[in-house]
Design an enzyme around this catalytic site. Structure first.
Site, PDB file in Angstrom:
ATOM      1  CG  HIS A 146      -4.234  10.429 -17.372  1.00 21.29           C
ATOM      2  ND1 HIS A 146      -5.034  11.251 -16.610  1.00 21.29           N
ATOM      3  CD2 HIS A 146      -3.054  10.340 -16.705  1.00 21.29           C
ATOM      4  CE1 HIS A 146      -4.357  11.634 -15.540  1.00 21.29           C
ATOM      5  NE2 HIS A 146      -3.161  11.101 -15.572  1.00 21.29           N
ATOM      6  CG  ASP A 223      -4.067  13.143 -22.910  1.00 20.51           C
ATOM      7  OD1 ASP A 223      -3.028  13.841 -22.935  1.00 20.51           O
ATOM      8  OD2 ASP A 223      -4.377  12.401 -21.961  1.00 20.51           O
ATOM      9  CD  GLN A 226       3.190  11.144 -20.425  1.00 23.15           C
ATOM     10  OE1 GLN A 226       4.393  11.234 -20.676  1.00 23.15           O
ATOM     11  NE2 GLN A 226       2.713  11.390 -19.217  1.00 23.15           N
ATOM     12  CE  LYS A 249       1.614  14.807 -17.490  1.00 24.08           C
ATOM     13  NZ  LYS A 249       1.990  13.996 -16.334  1.00 24.08           N
ATOM     14  CB  CYS A 387      -4.278   8.661 -13.653  1.00 28.02           C
ATOM     15  SG  CYS A 387      -3.774   9.574 -12.213  1.00 28.02           S
TER      16      CYS A 387
HETATM   17  N1  PMP Z   1      -2.954  12.634 -19.925  1.00 25.53           N
HETATM   18  C1  PMP Z   1      -1.826  11.920 -19.844  1.00 25.53           C
HETATM   19  C2  PMP Z   1      -1.520  10.910 -20.916  1.00 25.53           C
HETATM   20  C3  PMP Z   1      -0.972  12.127 -18.772  1.00 25.53           C
HETATM   21  O1  PMP Z   1       0.152  11.404 -18.672  1.00 25.53           O
HETATM   22  C4  PMP Z   1      -1.310  13.080 -17.778  1.00 25.53           C
HETATM   23  C5  PMP Z   1      -0.420  13.293 -16.571  1.00 25.53           C
HETATM   24  N2  PMP Z   1      -0.016  12.115 -15.955  1.00 25.53           N
HETATM   25  C6  PMP Z   1      -2.463  13.813 -17.945  1.00 25.53           C
HETATM   26  C7  PMP Z   1      -3.269  13.563 -19.024  1.00 25.53           C
HETATM   27  C8  PMP Z   1      -2.865  14.866 -16.964  1.00 25.53           C
HETATM   28  O2  PMP Z   1      -1.961  15.906 -17.012  1.00 25.53           O
HETATM   29  P1  PMP Z   1      -2.018  17.076 -15.908  1.00 25.53           P
HETATM   30  O3  PMP Z   1      -1.998  16.397 -14.573  1.00 25.53           O
HETATM   31  O4  PMP Z   1      -0.782  17.871 -16.171  1.00 25.53           O
HETATM   32  O5  PMP Z   1      -3.255  17.850 -16.153  1.00 25.53           O
END
Ligand code: PMP
Length: 429
Positions: A146, A223, A226, A249, A387
């Protein structure tokens, strides 16, 4: 976990359901959907089919109630006052830190730092490494990241003169471990990768990748945005140095997240932000910093969100993280077969180890057009790059349509997605 849950139950008088019901036959989703008030609403006159859970999950009533209860009964700042309300708020707030410690099996509660979310957690770590990296040091990232696990490292490299290397994915969305091994060397200082890809669902071999990074002395930053909603995570077993996640999430509120860090690393990194509550002593010309975890928690935290996250964790554990995972795995197989049988549909992300994300396109159609028609039929999916531009570039597509599942997703939701997709294809063809 248990001590955290009983503390939350003591602090929150509203009724938590008992999940003995899960022993009854039938799908998990049938038994928990009524916990989510939003799932009864309509969109464009059609019943909502919510399949955008990788973006954010819906919230059970217990989470909504926790916010109302906090503001109705013990709203107060934390860690500050001797008065009763502040004590109650502080107890509830710190109980959630303990819940999270148990949830990820951290060795110490001070290794759990509250942040604004995964993005904030990753920026905190990358910022901290400014004082660790030297020009020519190397940071390994992956094609599956991401943007929030790429851009902070790009910024760090720009600032320090470090060099970014990356692990490519193959046609299934699986990271190339041979390339990874060839990239590792004594100059490698950080390896940053996700546990589960939000765009493809690939589950990465965190433990093995971490051991390889540690063999050259590199720190591992994961990270987990998910992974935390879908699987039990044990940071000590994985042996990662940092692990991050977002409450929203995993059935909790927005604006709050977690950074787990090993004590030695959290002690080594400088504070991210300065201000109230993160200090030990301040005079007009200098300050010394508080110990962990407060060193990284400057200013008034998002108290309502922390407390509501506690309710979400309690809900998840009452349902059972293993039950959620098994349910989603079953639905992933069901949905993959269903979508795969529709002519023209191509699924992206076919890793053997995969979580509940169905990313796909329809031959000759733009994902945005398909997503817009699905919305008209009450189906909420995400369209675009998610993203993750390097993944989309790798597949040579402008984006995909993504249906991402959660504990409350039902087979009927996926049946409706498939029917709506067939109608959308007929309309757009
Ligand atoms: N990493 C991953 C794998 C994600 O799916 C997301 C959210 N789509 C993020 C980071 C960023 O998370 P946040 O917007 O809650 O900071």
């Amino acid at each position: 976990m248990e001590s955290g849950i009983s503390e939350i139950k003591r602090l929150y008088p509203f009724k938590f359901r008992t999940f003995a019901v899960l022993k009854a036959p039938g799908m998990l989703s049938d038994q928990i959907r009524s916990d989510f008030p939003i799932l009864t609403r309509q969109v464009h006159g059609k019943p909502l089919v919510y399949l955008d859970n990788a973006a954010t999950t819906q919230k059970p009533q217990a989470v909504i109630d926790a916010i109302v209860h906090y503001y109705s009964h013990y709203n107060s700042n934390v860690h500050r006052g001797v008065h009763q309300l502040s004590q109650e708020a502080t107890d509830a707030f710190e109980a959630v830190r303990t819940q999270l410690q148990s949830h990820v099996n951290a060795a110490h509660s001070h290794e759990v730092i509250f942040t604004k979310g995964t993005t904030d957690s990753l920026n905190l770590v990358a910022h901290g490494f400014r004082s660790v990296l030297q020009p020519g040091d190397e940071i390994i990232v992956t094609q599956l990241e991401h943007h929030s696990n790429l851009v902070p490292w790009h910024m760090l490299a720009e600032r320090t003169g470090a060099i970014i290397r990356f692990i490519p994915m193959d046609g299934r969305g699986v990271l190339d471990q041979t390339v990874y091994e060839s990239l590792l060397n004594p100059r490698t200082k950080v390896v940053a990768f996700n546990h589960i890809s939000n765009a493809l669902g690939t589950i990465n071999p965190v433990k093995e990748m971490t051991a390889k990074a540690h063999a050259v002395g590199a720190a591992v930053v994961v990270d987990g945005a998910q992974a935390l909603p879908h699987a039990a995570v044990d940071v000590q077993d994985l042996d990662v140095d940092f692990y991050s996640g977002s409450a929203h999430k995993m059935y909790g509120p927005t604006g709050i997240g977690l950074l787990y860090g090993k004590t030695e690393w959290l002690e080594k990194l400088p504070p991210y932000q300065g201000g109230g509550e993160m200090i030990q002593d301040v005079d007009v010309t200098s300050s010394t910093y508080a110990g962990l975890p407060h060193k990284f928690e400057a200013g008034t935290p998002n108290i309502e969100a922390v407390i509501a996250w506690g309710a979400a964790l309690t809900w998840m554990h009452q349902v059972g993280v293993a039950n959620i995972q098994a349910h989603e795995d079953e639905l992933l197989a069901y949905g993959t077969a269903l979508l795969g049988a529709i002519p023209g549909v191509k699924i992206y992300g076919t890793a053997p180890q995969k979580a509940a994300v169905l990313s796909f396109n329809v031959a000759g159609l733009h994902p945005y057009d398909v997503g817009t028609l699905l919305d008209q039929m009450g189906i909420a999916v995400r369209t675009g790059q998610h993203c993750t531009q390097p993944i989309m570039d790798g597949f040579g597509v402008p984006g995909t349509i993504r249906a991402s599942l959660a504990a409350y997703t039902s087979k009927e939701d996926l049946d409706q997605l498939a029917r709506a997709l067939e109608r959308a294809i007929a309309l757009l063809a």
